[in-house]
Motif scaffolding. Structure first.
Motif, PDB file in Angstrom:
ATOM      1  N   GLY A 199       4.797  -8.471   4.727  1.00 34.14           N
ATOM      2  CA  GLY A 199       5.120  -9.882   4.567  1.00 34.14           C
ATOM      3  C   GLY A 199       4.825 -10.676   5.824  1.00 34.14           C
ATOM      4  O   GLY A 199       4.398 -10.142   6.843  1.00 34.14           O
ATOM      5  N   ARG A 234      11.347 -12.029   2.958  1.00 37.12           N
ATOM      6  CA  ARG A 234      11.488 -10.622   3.321  1.00 37.12           C
ATOM      7  C   ARG A 234      11.926 -10.464   4.767  1.00 37.12           C
ATOM      8  O   ARG A 234      11.348 -11.033   5.673  1.00 37.12           O
ATOM      9  CB  ARG A 234      10.157  -9.899   3.111  1.00 37.12           C
ATOM     10  N   LEU A 251       6.055  -3.933   0.714  1.00 32.87           N
ATOM     11  CA  LEU A 251       5.006  -4.925   0.916  1.00 32.87           C
ATOM     12  C   LEU A 251       5.011  -5.508   2.328  1.00 32.87           C
ATOM     13  O   LEU A 251       6.065  -5.721   2.917  1.00 32.87           O
ATOM     14  CB  LEU A 251       5.132  -6.071  -0.099  1.00 32.87           C
ATOM     15  N   PHE A 284      -1.354 -10.804   0.386  1.00 33.79           N
ATOM     16  CA  PHE A 284      -0.593 -11.533   1.395  1.00 33.79           C
ATOM     17  C   PHE A 284      -0.471 -13.019   1.089  1.00 33.79           C
ATOM     18  O   PHE A 284       0.615 -13.599   1.184  1.00 33.79           O
ATOM     19  CB  PHE A 284      -1.233 -11.332   2.776  1.00 33.79           C
ATOM     20  N   GLY A 305       0.364  -5.020   0.143  1.00 31.06           N
ATOM     21  CA  GLY A 305       0.940  -6.172   0.823  1.00 31.06           C
ATOM     22  C   GLY A 305      -0.090  -7.015   1.542  1.00 31.06           C
ATOM     23  O   GLY A 305       0.005  -8.244   1.576  1.00 31.06           O
ATOM     24  N   LEU A 347       2.028 -13.528  -1.681  1.00 30.07           N
ATOM     25  CA  LEU A 347       3.377 -13.124  -1.287  1.00 30.07           C
ATOM     26  C   LEU A 347       4.013 -14.144  -0.354  1.00 30.07           C
ATOM     27  O   LEU A 347       5.211 -14.411  -0.436  1.00 30.07           O
ATOM     28  CB  LEU A 347       3.339 -11.750  -0.615  1.00 30.07           C
TER      29      LEU A 347
END
Length: 943
Positions: A723, A306, A721, A297, A293, A300
């Motif tokens: 977030g 999330r 992950l 980053f 994650g 994402l």
């Protein structure tokens, strides 16, 4: 502006202000701000107004003035400007909604809409139990209800009833397709090729881009030129709390569903080549044990929405759903020990030694190849290494089933014995049948899955069935002269003898099963009268446990347990049967207004129930066997740890062999280490590695045994992950305390400094407009003052500058102007690199190049229509997903046999008509200019 300030300096005592402004003017960063100031200055001068006090106040409060901003103000300024768009009103709302959500879910929908506008795809990755389905449902309402677009929902068969119910409740028209259907040979993707929006529930089930279901889904996405019925690119909504199961490429394959094979799809996010980005990230994660994650980053943040429990508790303390406050149960781990050695009647050590000694020769045929038959040593080493890894995986599987249950282990022995005896019979007949081919041939036999015949060769039985015999006769022949048949036969016979002895000696063990007795004791003791969900990794174990609990032979236990109603669910249940069982077990979670007449107290299940189900009526999970994949622990827990749970605390009971655990873990660890060594040599593919136990798992299992509840949080964070909610949480805390007006007043360009061990550099935050006009781009950079190395990971940078309100200001001796120029050049250089890659010819898969060359040769041979061939060559130059590569290979393989140029052209022409894409108008990269960069804030970070 410099001249005016110089004049002012000569006439007044504001020399300090003049010097500061003059230094700032020398900086290119301040040029535009000073130009604005100069125009204001001219207006005031022309009107003969006394402006000095106003000017001094303005300069003092600006980045050029005397006010010293704190590190905390810079940190919150950075967070506020970064998340400012998310805090604003939702400009994409389309009208009244029939989907009622909590505030945190509404905010998730707002962000998802923005991401879909930008990228035509979004990953909803809320933690398990937080309502991803509702967020997906609201997004579907946008497209299928308000815009009347064609929507398709792809989910497992077990989730179909839930989706039918949810969509019906909001009058949302959408076709529902079972993910299992996509894997069937007769599935026709063309029925859904004009869908405008595709929602994929539990999208991690599409993590393998070689699987048939993935290829079918990829085909649906790319049909109609990748566009829906309305002419726009298809929108892809992925729902998964655990998008990474084994490898970073799990996530890459899911994201490629909406990039449609375009490597520079995220160039606006500074990612010029998605494939290279994931290769680099995978290397960092594997070598440095870094969090996926964190490493991913920046990507994402672009595509993922999330929510997590800690974030909701902190950022939405008063959250409600349908008028009820959102609350989460506490989670409690419990260890249940049993004697594995006693369960196996003193044979445990002998069994483990026998497993370790198996050759499993049919799975490593390459090891028996004669040296004279080896043509390509590198290919031989690769295949041999892969086979050695497979043997290790099979031995690991034996050990897992040994721990799971006597029944599961004995069935494994019987199946292995049946295969090896059949293999030996065919080998003597000059045929080599792989394990995979054997399983396919077995499908032609009509057999009761729960009533398998005794172990032994099935060669005669298979030959007696026409379809099976034809299938086996059609398999590629192997030149047996290339192998040491004497050694191969000897090792197979030795395996058969060992497997038969183990199978015979363990025959009576299940009659006195210590592990099952411990389960019964628990169900009749601490858990008596409670709803309990028992999980096993293996269907054989689940069926065995259910049978032994319900066979009526232990009347004493049934009475002491309160005569509970016990049912079972696994892949063998008919899909239509599952909803009724779940309604009886969890009527509230199943959305039943009328409770069923019969209630189920104990449900025994495999991991078919580990995803997507609402079973919060239940407050207890028992993991009957060890969870070798910790992600399964997270997913199972999510079935009962959900919003709306009536339980203040949920219990997770894990069964562990008391004395044999360490020996078992060490043996599996040794097998896994051997496989990892082979992987380090580059001899394995991802399909093999997907079944390998991760080294981290061994420590995780030990911590679970010690009832360390924090391991759940860690595995959840790792699986789900990291977030942006980690950063947004701190900003929300401040906003909840009424700090929004203060943040709005902070001007651009402010700076400060703070002390951080092992740091000597500066943080810079620039913004620039996006080329597509959808918001702004964010450039967070940290530059080392000595090496001038520039870091871009926003999560790592945020950790470096994160601080509390009382953090003291400390300005280091870094040369701000030199470092700032280095950062600007780094940003512009990266943009030039992305621009160059976008302008260069698209790097295509080798099969595209191969077919292109054959069509060019066909043009030269004058065997095809020139213009049609040129059209096809243009199509072959576009980015393609895995499914199109597969179709091209089929067409090419057919051509290699027939050399039929017109047939090859016809195949590619059909693909061109179905999948050809128009080059989008915004495909040309707009160069980011220096003038477009706006400095938001910067900070000295000094050790």
């Amino acid at each position: 502006s410099v001249a005016y300030l110089d004049q002012d300096h000569e006439r007044t005592s504001t020399a300090g202000v003049g010097d500061e402004a003059r230094r700032s003017i020398k900086s290119e960063v301040g040029a535009r701000a000073i130009a604005d100031l100069a125009r204001w200055y001219e207006d005031q001068w022309a009107n003969a107004v006394d402006f000095k006090a106003d000017l001094i106040d303005l300069l003092d409060s600006s980045k050029f003035g005397a006010r010293e901003y704190t590190p905390y103000e810079v940190y919150t300024k950075a967070l506020f400007e970064y998340f400012k768009e998310e805090l604003g009103a939702d400009s994409n709302a389309l009208g009244r909604s029939a989907v009622e959500l909590a505030e945190f879910q509404e905010d998730a929908v707002k962000k998802a809409r923005r991401i879909l506008d930008r990228y035509d795809g979004v990953l909803i990755a809320d933690s398990v139990g937080l309502g991803k389905t509702w967020i997906g449902k609201k997004l579907l309402e946008d497209f299928a209800y308000h815009r009347r677009q064609k929507a398709v929902v792809i989910c497992s068969a077990s989730l179909r009833p839930m989706w039918e119910r949810e969509l019906s409740s909001a009058t949302i028209a959408a076709q529902i397709v079972g993910s299992e259907e996509l894997g069937r040979q007769n599935f026709d993707p063309k029925n859904y090729g004009d869908a405008d929006v595709i929602l994929i529930d539990e999208s991690h089930n599409f993590r393998n881009d070689k699987a048939n279901r993935y290829l079918a889904l990829d085909t649906i996405v790319q049909l109609n030129g990748g566009r829906g019925r309305d002419g726009n690119r298809k929108k892809i909504i992925l729902l998964s709390a655990t998008p990474i199961n084994n490898d970073l490429y799990d996530l890459a394959n899911q994201i490629r569903l909406f990039t449609q094979g375009q490597p520079d799809y995220f160039r606006e996010a500074g990612i010029g080549d998605l494939n290279a980005y994931f290769r680099r990230a995978r290397k960092i994660v594997n070598n440095d044990e870094a969090s996926a994650g964190v490493v991913l980053f920046n990507l994402l943040e672009e595509v993922m929405v999330r929510n997590t429990r800690p974030y909701i508790k902190a950022a939405y303390p008063n959250a409600t759903i349908k008028g009820k406050a959102v609350a989460f149960p506490e989670r409690s781990l419990h260890t249940v020990t049993y004697d594995l050695g006693a369960t196996y009647g003193g044979l445990y050590d002998e069994i483990v030694a026998a497993i370790d000694g198996l050759s499993l020769a049919p799975y490593k045929l390459e090891a028996y190849k004669k040296k004279s038959a080896i043509r390509d040593d590198q290919e031989h080493r690769w295949e041999e290494g892969r086979e050695v890894a497979l043997v290790g995986i099979f031995k690991t599987r034996f050990l897992k089933r040994l721990e799971s249950s006597v029944e599961s282990f004995r069935l494994s022995l019987r199946r292995a014995l049946t295969f090896e005896e059949t293999y030996l019979d065919y080998l003597l007949d000059g045929k080599v049948v792989s394990s995979r081919d054997f399983q396919k041939a077995m499908r032609f036999l009509v057999r009761d899955e729960e009533d398998e015949s005794a172990a032994g060769s099935l060669a005669e039985e298979l030959d007696a069935v026409d379809e099976a015999r034809v299938y086996i006769d059609g398999l590629p022949r192997v030149d047996l002269n290339q192998y040491d048949l004497r050694k191969l036969r000897h090792d197979v016979e030795a395996d058969v003898e060992m497997l038969r002895r183990l199978h015979d000696r363990t025959k009576q063990l299940s009659a006195d099963d210590g592990k099952l007795a411990r389960l019964k004791e628990l169900l009749a003791g601490d858990l008596k009268g409670r709803k309990v969900l028992i999980f096993s990794t293996f269907k054989d174990t689940a069926r065995y446990v259910h049978r032994r609990l319900t066979d009526g032979t232990d009347e004493t236990w049934l009475a002491s347990a309160g005569r509970p109603t016990i049912r079972r669910i696994d892949s063998g249940n008919h899909p239509s049967e599952r909803p009724q069982i779940l309604a009886q077990f969890a009527p509230i979670g199943s959305g039943r207004d009328d409770p069923p007449l019969e209630s189920i107290d104990i449900l025994v299940s495999t991991d078919v129930l580990s995803e997507g189900q609402n079973l919060q009526d239940c407050g207890v999970i028992i993991n009957y066997d060890l969870t070798w994949n910790p992600i399964r622990l997270v997913q199972r827990n999510g079935r009962i740890d959900r919003i709306g749970s009536p339980h203040a605390e949920i219990g997770i009971y894990n069964m562990f062999p008391e004395d044999e655990l360490e020996a078992l873990l060490h043996l599996v660890e040794r097998l896994t280490s051997r496989i990892s060594t082979i992987d380090d040599l580059g001899l394995l593919d991802s399909s093999v590695l997907g079944e390998v136990v991760h080294p981290r798992t061994f420590n995780t299992l030990r911590r679970i045994r010690e009832e360390d509840g924090t391991v759940l949080d860690e595995e959840e964070a790792r699986a789900e992950l990291a977030g942006p909610e980690v950063l947004l949480k701190q900003l929300k805390d401040m906003l909840n305390k009424g700090g929004s007006s203060t943040l709005e007043e902070l001007p651009h360009g402010i700076h400060s400094g703070l002390r951080r061990e092992k740091f000597n550099g500066m943080f810079f935050y620039f913004q620039a407009p996006r080329a597509d006009g959808l918001g702004r781009r964010h450039f967070w950079r940290y530059i080392d003052a000595r090496t001038h190395e520039v870091g871009e990971n926003r999560y790592e940078i945020a950790q470096a500058i994160a601080c509390q309100p009382d953090e003291p200001r400390y300005i280091g001796d870094q040369d701000v102007f030199v470092l700032q120029e280095k950062v600007i050049e780094h940003i512009l250089s990266a943009e030039r690199e992305v621009e160059a890659k976008a302008a260069a010819p698209t790097v295509v898969d080798p099969i595209q190049q191969t077919v292109t060359e054959e069509l060019k040769d066909a043009i030269r041979r004058r065997t095809v229509d020139r213009e049609q061939a040129k059209t096809c060559i243009g199509f072959l130059g576009q980015p393609m997903g895995r499914s199109l590569h597969s179709l091209l290979r089929e067409a090419y393989d057919s051509w290699t046999e027939t050399k039929d140029d017109p047939a090859l052209l016809a195949s590619v022409l059909t693909m061109t008509e179905q999948f050809g894409k128009e080059r989008s108008a915004n495909s040309q990269v707009k160069r980011l200019s220096r003038d477009a960069l706006e400095l938001i804030c910067f900070e000295h970070v000094t050790g």
